[in-house]
Design a protein around this motif. Structure first.
Motif, PDB file in Angstrom:
ATOM      1  N   ARG A 176      -5.578  12.612  72.216  1.00 22.93           N
ATOM      2  CA  ARG A 176      -5.493  13.948  71.600  1.00 22.93           C
ATOM      3  C   ARG A 176      -5.214  13.846  70.111  1.00 22.93           C
ATOM      4  O   ARG A 176      -5.738  14.609  69.302  1.00 22.93           O
ATOM      5  CB  ARG A 176      -4.421  14.776  72.328  1.00 22.93           C
ATOM      6  N   SER A 177      -4.418  12.865  69.736  1.00 24.79           N
ATOM      7  CA  SER A 177      -4.102  12.661  68.324  1.00 24.79           C
ATOM      8  C   SER A 177      -5.377  12.378  67.532  1.00 24.79           C
ATOM      9  O   SER A 177      -5.585  12.942  66.452  1.00 24.79           O
ATOM     10  CB  SER A 177      -3.179  11.447  68.206  1.00 24.79           C
ATOM     11  N   PHE A 178      -6.219  11.504  68.071  1.00 22.55           N
ATOM     12  CA  PHE A 178      -7.467  11.196  67.376  1.00 22.55           C
ATOM     13  C   PHE A 178      -8.275  12.467  67.179  1.00 22.55           C
ATOM     14  O   PHE A 178      -8.774  12.748  66.086  1.00 22.55           O
ATOM     15  CB  PHE A 178      -8.301  10.161  68.166  1.00 22.55           C
ATOM     16  N   LEU A 221      -2.286  22.072  59.115  1.00 17.24           N
ATOM     17  CA  LEU A 221      -1.268  21.693  60.105  1.00 17.24           C
ATOM     18  C   LEU A 221      -1.175  22.738  61.214  1.00 17.24           C
ATOM     19  O   LEU A 221      -0.981  22.399  62.384  1.00 17.24           O
ATOM     20  CB  LEU A 221       0.097  21.507  59.445  1.00 17.24           C
ATOM     21  N   THR A 222      -1.297  24.004  60.850  1.00 22.74           N
ATOM     22  CA  THR A 222      -1.239  25.048  61.884  1.00 22.74           C
ATOM     23  C   THR A 222      -2.345  24.834  62.924  1.00 22.74           C
ATOM     24  O   THR A 222      -2.120  24.999  64.133  1.00 22.74           O
ATOM     25  CB  THR A 222      -1.373  26.448  61.243  1.00 22.74           C
ATOM     26  N   GLU A 223      -3.535  24.421  62.461  1.00 23.94           N
ATOM     27  CA  GLU A 223      -4.645  24.150  63.386  1.00 23.94           C
ATOM     28  C   GLU A 223      -4.297  22.997  64.328  1.00 23.94           C
ATOM     29  O   GLU A 223      -4.516  23.071  65.543  1.00 23.94           O
ATOM     30  CB  GLU A 223      -5.907  23.774  62.599  1.00 23.94           C
ATOM     31  N   ALA A 224      -3.780  21.924  63.752  1.00 23.62           N
ATOM     32  CA  ALA A 224      -3.497  20.740  64.576  1.00 23.62           C
ATOM     33  C   ALA A 224      -2.304  20.982  65.504  1.00 23.62           C
ATOM     34  O   ALA A 224      -2.293  20.527  66.651  1.00 23.62           O
ATOM     35  CB  ALA A 224      -3.243  19.536  63.675  1.00 23.62           C
ATOM     36  N   ARG A 225      -1.302  21.720  65.008  1.00 23.72           N
ATOM     37  CA  ARG A 225      -0.135  22.010  65.852  1.00 23.72           C
ATOM     38  C   ARG A 225      -0.555  22.831  67.073  1.00 23.72           C
ATOM     39  O   ARG A 225       0.030  22.689  68.155  1.00 23.72           O
ATOM     40  CB  ARG A 225       0.916  22.776  65.029  1.00 23.72           C
ATOM     41  N   PHE A 226      -1.556  23.690  66.894  1.00 24.53           N
ATOM     42  CA  PHE A 226      -2.059  24.475  68.020  1.00 24.53           C
ATOM     43  C   PHE A 226      -2.550  23.538  69.143  1.00 24.53           C
ATOM     44  O   PHE A 226      -2.270  23.767  70.330  1.00 24.53           O
ATOM     45  CB  PHE A 226      -3.184  25.410  67.550  1.00 24.53           C
TER      46      PHE A 226
HETATM   47  P1  TGC Z   1       6.739  27.277  51.858  1.00 26.75           P
HETATM   48  O1  TGC Z   1       7.221  27.923  50.614  1.00 26.75           O
HETATM   49  O2  TGC Z   1       7.299  27.692  53.169  1.00 26.75           O
HETATM   50  O3  TGC Z   1       5.135  27.457  51.943  1.00 26.75           O
HETATM   51  C1  TGC Z   1       4.295  27.126  50.873  1.00 26.75           C
HETATM   52  C2  TGC Z   1       3.044  28.010  51.022  1.00 26.75           C
HETATM   53  O4  TGC Z   1       2.374  27.674  52.252  1.00 26.75           O
HETATM   54  C3  TGC Z   1       2.353  28.832  53.115  1.00 26.75           C
HETATM   55  N1  TGC Z   1       2.602  28.309  54.467  1.00 26.75           N
HETATM   56  C4  TGC Z   1       1.674  28.207  55.421  1.00 26.75           C
HETATM   57  N2  TGC Z   1       0.391  28.564  55.429  1.00 26.75           N
HETATM   58  C5  TGC Z   1      -0.305  28.323  56.569  1.00 26.75           C
HETATM   59  N3  TGC Z   1       0.224  27.734  57.648  1.00 26.75           N
HETATM   60  C6  TGC Z   1       1.521  27.350  57.672  1.00 26.75           C
HETATM   61  N4  TGC Z   1       2.035  26.748  58.742  1.00 26.75           N
HETATM   62  C7  TGC Z   1       2.311  27.593  56.518  1.00 26.75           C
HETATM   63  N5  TGC Z   1       3.598  27.341  56.190  1.00 26.75           N
HETATM   64  C8  TGC Z   1       3.775  27.792  54.936  1.00 26.75           C
HETATM   65  C9  TGC Z   1       3.435  29.745  52.613  1.00 26.75           C
HETATM   66  O5  TGC Z   1       3.158  31.080  52.941  1.00 26.75           O
HETATM   67  C10 TGC Z   1       3.372  29.486  51.118  1.00 26.75           C
HETATM   68  O6  TGC Z   1       2.240  30.179  50.616  1.00 26.75           O
HETATM   69  P2  TGC Z   1       2.215  30.752  49.096  1.00 26.75           P
HETATM   70  O7  TGC Z   1       0.867  31.349  48.944  1.00 26.75           O
HETATM   71  O8  TGC Z   1       3.335  31.743  49.061  1.00 26.75           O
HETATM   72  O9  TGC Z   1       2.473  29.571  48.199  1.00 26.75           O
HETATM   73  O10 TGC Z   1       6.837  25.696  51.655  1.00 26.75           O
HETATM   74  P3  TGC Z   1       8.088  24.728  51.700  1.00 26.75           P
HETATM   75  O11 TGC Z   1       7.859  23.657  50.690  1.00 26.75           O
HETATM   76  O12 TGC Z   1       9.368  25.527  51.663  1.00 26.75           O
HETATM   77  O13 TGC Z   1       7.949  24.011  53.135  1.00 26.75           O
HETATM   78  C11 TGC Z   1       8.111  24.669  54.319  1.00 26.75           C
HETATM   79  C12 TGC Z   1       8.019  23.669  55.488  1.00 26.75           C
HETATM   80  C13 TGC Z   1       9.262  22.798  55.561  1.00 26.75           C
HETATM   81  C14 TGC Z   1       7.926  24.516  56.735  1.00 26.75           C
HETATM   82  C15 TGC Z   1       6.765  22.767  55.341  1.00 26.75           C
HETATM   83  O14 TGC Z   1       6.891  21.915  54.271  1.00 26.75           O
HETATM   84  C16 TGC Z   1       6.481  21.959  56.580  1.00 26.75           C
HETATM   85  O15 TGC Z   1       5.812  22.430  57.492  1.00 26.75           O
HETATM   86  N6  TGC Z   1       6.958  20.683  56.651  1.00 26.75           N
HETATM   87  C17 TGC Z   1       6.618  19.773  57.730  1.00 26.75           C
HETATM   88  C18 TGC Z   1       5.610  18.770  57.245  1.00 26.75           C
HETATM   89  C19 TGC Z   1       4.654  18.363  58.310  1.00 26.75           C
HETATM   90  O16 TGC Z   1       4.491  18.987  59.334  1.00 26.75           O
HETATM   91  N7  TGC Z   1       3.901  17.286  58.055  1.00 26.75           N
HETATM   92  C20 TGC Z   1       2.869  16.885  58.944  1.00 26.75           C
HETATM   93  C21 TGC Z   1       1.972  15.856  58.299  1.00 26.75           C
HETATM   94  S1  TGC Z   1       0.406  15.643  59.132  1.00 26.75           S
HETATM   95  C22 TGC Z   1       0.794  14.917  60.594  1.00 26.75           C
HETATM   96  O17 TGC Z   1       1.898  14.734  60.975  1.00 26.75           O
HETATM   97  C23 TGC Z   1      -0.362  14.544  61.430  1.00 26.75           C
HETATM   98  S2  TGC Z   1       0.029  13.785  62.927  1.00 26.75           S
HETATM   99  C24 TGC Z   1      -1.365  14.206  63.727  1.00 26.75           C
HETATM  100  C25 TGC Z   1      -1.662  13.457  64.949  1.00 26.75           C
HETATM  101  O18 TGC Z   1      -1.720  12.211  64.948  1.00 26.75           O
HETATM  102  O19 TGC Z   1      -1.892  14.175  65.959  1.00 26.75           O
END
Ligand code: TGC
Ligand code: FAD
Length: 399
Positions: free
Chosen positions: A105-107, A254-259
């Motif tokens: 699923r990750s791939f 990320l929202t797409e992948a988290r789904f």
């Molecule tokens: P923040 O101020 O909350 O948001 C910045 C801008 O982004 C918008 N936004 C989103 N838009 C769409 N979907 C989302 N889920 C969104 N979350 C926030 C937000 O409205 C804002 O827009 P704008 O126009 O006002 O600038 O940003 P923040 O720096 O305070 O961070 C919030 C936080 C902590 C939730 C975010 O940084 C976060 O989600 N951190 C977690 C990082 C993460 O999930 N990394 C994943 C990396 S990829 C991965 O792991 C792949 S593994 C895949 C696999 O192998 O299956």
């Protein structure tokens, strides 16, 4: 009120041990067909390969192209050779893939929901024509570089930079923990520019771009995880994703992948529950099948409720997504819930299998180890708690 059952013509779906709430009965014929096709693919072609793939730290042989042939890559995207299915169909496919292994699923998540989605949503027409049809077939592989050694939960703190030079871009920095990194033909890389965070389409052949596989993993072993390095990597001006501005763009991917993970976690949990139920029914101790002990039944019922409730939640969110009604905060809620419950199910299932549970002869400990990564990637459980906390209080508690 007289029901059909009272009148003697029982039209209810039969009570089953695996789909106790008869959730499958609310699937359409197309949804059921896709679910059954992916389930058969996993059981026929992949399950027997997984113990060795896991031990050797690789994907099952031929998986990317086989997944492409089945239409599982970029499956919910429209055009450019992508199947354009509903979100629910995509979710069901993720559920069946992760019932095999989280690595499968990750791939599919990284290829379709992160790399392909980024190009599909934010790329130029040339990016789309160049990459999407081949990525949909699985003959070109993508990865998604957001996380860095010092910027995981807080990607806004990234240090990778892209500067303009000679009518092009120069990329410098390091990305860490990148799924598919070593096998990728193209990386979607997020970097700081004078205009804020932008995304770049970086082919593997780019000078100064190198990858290093992360070894010694004890989780998600049937998957490639890598470090990406960029050392004065020169890119043409049109390498930038023209529609992606700021952190909002990668977070939307990320929202797409988290789904997909919300559904995948149900599959992993279901596989553990099924293994535990089968084992408990045949294993005898104290002259009784262990399924006959009250403590074992309590565990089985606990697992059953987690699997069914998580499936209901996934399906509800899928219906919301298909209706264009899904919020990222709802995705956080369900990622938090379903992965936590799946890990709980895997740990409980492991106890039912006793010593046998620690081997690769059963899928349970493999799922349990994988789910530790699933709990962390795509936003840790703490981060999703805080996202939902912010939504209900209006106060951000990340700092
Ligand atoms: P923040 O101020 O909350 O948001 C910045 C801008 O982004 C918008 N936004 C989103 N838009 C769409 N979907 C989302 N889920 C969104 N979350 C926030 C937000 O409205 C804002 O827009 P704008 O126009 O006002 O600038 O940003 P923040 O720096 O305070 O961070 C919030 C936080 C902590 C939730 C975010 O940084 C976060 O989600 N951190 C977690 C990082 C993460 O999930 N990394 C994943 C990396 S990829 C991965 O792991 C792949 S593994 C895949 C696999 O192998 O299956
Ligand atoms: P950190 O952010 O350092 O967190 C460490 C701990 O601190 C966690 O418990 C966390 O929840 C907690 N914490 C952090 N901030 C707070 C806070 N404000 N409040 C409370 N607690 C907090 N990334 C990609 O970009 N692309 C990929 O393809 C990819 N694939 C991955 C594959 C695997 C197998 C793994 C394990 C990871 C992958 N990642 C990928 C990286 C993943 O997204 C990060 O590991 C994740 O975002 C967490 O970052 P971190 O590991 O640096 O932990």
């Amino acid at each position: 009120m007289t029901t059909a059952a009272d009148a003697g013509s029982d039209v209810r779906a039969p009570l089953t041990t695996h789909d106790f709430l008869a959730i499958d009965s609310s699937l359409s014929d197309e949804e059921r067909l896709i679910r059954d096709t992916v389930r058969a693919f996993v059981r026929r072609d992949l399950l027997h390969q997984l113990p060795d793939a896991y031990t050797q730290g690789r994907l099952p042989a031929g998986f990317p192209t086989a997944a492409g042939q089945l239409g599982l890559l970029g499956m919910h995207l429209h055009g450019y050779g992508c199947p354009g299915t509903s979100a629910v169909c995509y979710g069901l496919a993720c559920m069946e893939l992760e019932a095999g292994d989280s690595g499968l699923r990750s791939f599919v998540s990284v290829q379709g929901s992160l790399a392909m989605f980024a190009i599909w949503r934010y790329g130029s027409e040339l990016h789309k024509q160049t990459w999407l049809p081949r990525m949909a077939k699985g003959v070109a592989i993508g990865c998604f570089g957001l996380t860095e050694p010092d910027a995981g939960s807080d990607p806004a703190a990234m240090r990778t930079t892209a500067r303009r030079e000679d009518d092009g871009w120069v990329l410098n920095g390091t990305k860490m923990w990148i799924t598919n990194g070593d096998i990728a033909d193209v990386a979607i890389v997020w970097a700081k520019t004078p205009d804020g965070i932008r995304g770049f389409v970086v082919p593997r052949t780019t000078p100064g771009f190198s990858t290093h596989e992360i070894t010694h993993k004890l989780s998600l072993r049937a998957s490639t995880t890598s470090e990406l390095s960029f050392d004065d990597s020169r890119l043409p001006a049109d390498a930038v994703l023209p529609q992606a501005f700021g952190l909002r763009a990668p977070l939307s991917c990320l929202t797409e992948a988290r789904f997909g993970i919300i559904w995948g976690a149900v599959g992993a949990a279901r596989a553990c529950y099924e293994a535990a139920l089968a084992y408990a029914s045949t294993r005898t101790q104290f002259r009784s099948p262990i399924a006959g002990f009250q403590l074992t039944q309590a565990k089985l019922v606990d697992m059953l409720t987690h699997v069914n409730n998580s499936y209901l939640l996934a399906l509800h969110l899928g219906r919301l997504k298909d209706a264009g009604q899904l919020h990222p905060e709802q995705v956080s809620y369900a990622k938090l819930h379903n992965v936590d419950k799946a890990l709980n199910v895997a740990r409980t299932a492991r106890t039912i299998l006793g010593a046998s549970g620690i081997t690769l002869d059963y899928p349970v400990m493999r799922h349990m180890a994988n789910l530790e990564s699933v709990l962390t990637y795509e936003g840790t459980s703490e981060i999703h708690t805080l996202v939902v906390g912010r939504a209900v209080t209006g106060i951000a508690a990340f700092h």
